[in-house]
Design a protein around this motif. Structure first.
Motif: not given
Lengths: 114, 114
Positions: A87, A104-106, B35, B37, B41-43, B45, B88, B90, B110
Motif C-alpha cells: 500500500y 489506505f488505497g487499493q 481499523y 478490514q 479491501k484495504p483497512p 480507520l 478483520l 485490526l 476475525r
C-alpha cells in the motif's frame, strides 16, 4: 488527503528487483509518502516513509522525483516471502490536521514466483 | 518488545450478543487505533486514541464502542452487530505525537456475525 493510484497486481520472480510505482498528482506541500506491506490474515507492516529524493532502509528504497507527483518503492532481490499486498499512502504528518490517520488505497498485489 | 497483541483471534457472535475485542501494547506508545478490514479491501480507520482520549471517530455506528482504560490497553465493545460487520478488526499503535506514519499493527481479530 491526496488520492493514490497503484497497479492492481504485479508478478515477479525470485531474485529480481521489483519496482512498484504510485501516482499522487494532488500531493500537498506538507504530505509525506509511506508504504506498508500486508500478508494475508495479518496486520499491515510499515516499510518506509519519505518526503523527497531517495530514502533507503534495510528492506527497501523509496524514490521520489522532484515534482513529488509519483513515487517508486523498490524491493531488491525479492523472495517468495515478499508475496503480499503493498500500500502507498500520502498524507500530512501526525500532529497536523490528519493526526495519525492512515488512509489506505487499493494496494498492489505482488506475486513472486519461483 | 515491538508487538501489538489482540484477543481473541477469532470471534463468532449473534446479532443480540455483547462482546469485546482487546488490544495491548507495551512499547510506550500513546496513540492507538482501531481499523476494520473487509475481505480483499484495504483497512479502514475507525477510531484514534491519543493519550487515552478519543481524538478521531470516523462516523462509526454506535454499536461499536471503543474504550482506552490505560496507555497500554484498547478495547472495542460490540453490541447488536449486523452480519455486514463481519470483518478483520485490526488494532495499531504509534508514538504520539510523531513525525512518522509508522504504526505497529496487531494480527487482528476475525469477527463473524451470524
Amino acid at each position: 488527503l491526496a488520492k493514490t493510484t497503484q497497479p492492481i497486481s504485479m508478478d515477479s520472480y525470485e531474485g529480481q528487483e521489483v519496482n512498484i510505482t504510485c501516482s499522487h498528482n494532488n500531493i500537498a506541500t506538507n504530505d509525506y509518502i509511506t508504504w506498508y506491506q500486508q500478508f494475508p490474515s495479518q496486520g499491515p507492516r510499515f516499510i518506509i516513509q519519505g518526503y523527497k529524493t531517495k530514502v533507503t532502509n534495510e528492506v527497501a528504497s523509496l524514490f521520489i522525483p522532484a515534482d513529488r507527483k509519483s513515487s517508486t518503492l523498490s524491493l531488491p532481490r525479492v523472495s517468495l516471502s515478499d508475496t503480499a499486498v503493498y500500500y502507498c499512502l500520502v498524507g500530512d504528518l501526525p500532529g497536523g490536521t490528519s493526526y495519525g490517520k492512515l488512509t489506505f488505497g487499493q494496494g498492489t498485489i505482488l506475486t513472486v514466483h519461483p | 518488545d515491538t508487538e501489538v497483541t489482540q484477543t481473541p483471534k477469532h470471534l463468532v457472535m449473534g446479532m443480540t450478543n455483547k462482546k469485546s475485542l482487546k488490544c495491548e501494547q507495551h512499547m510506550g506508545h500513546r496513540a492507538m487505533y482501531w481499523y476494520k478490514q473487509k475481505a480483499k479491501k484495504p483497512p479502514e480507520l475507525m477510531f484514534v486514541y491519543s493519550y487515552e482520549k478519543l481524538s478521531i471517530n470516523e462516523s462509526v455506528p454506535s454499536r461499536f464502542s471503543p474504550e482506552c482504560p490505560n496507555s497500554s490497553l484498547l478495547n472495542l465493545h460490540l453490541h447488536a452487530l449486523q452480519p455486514e460487520d463481519s470483518a478483520l478488526y485490526l488494532c495499531a499503535s504509534s508514538q504520539a505525537p510523531s513525525g512518522s506514519y509508522e504504526q505497529y499493527f496487531g494480527p487482528g481479530t476475525r469477527l463473524t456475525v451470524t
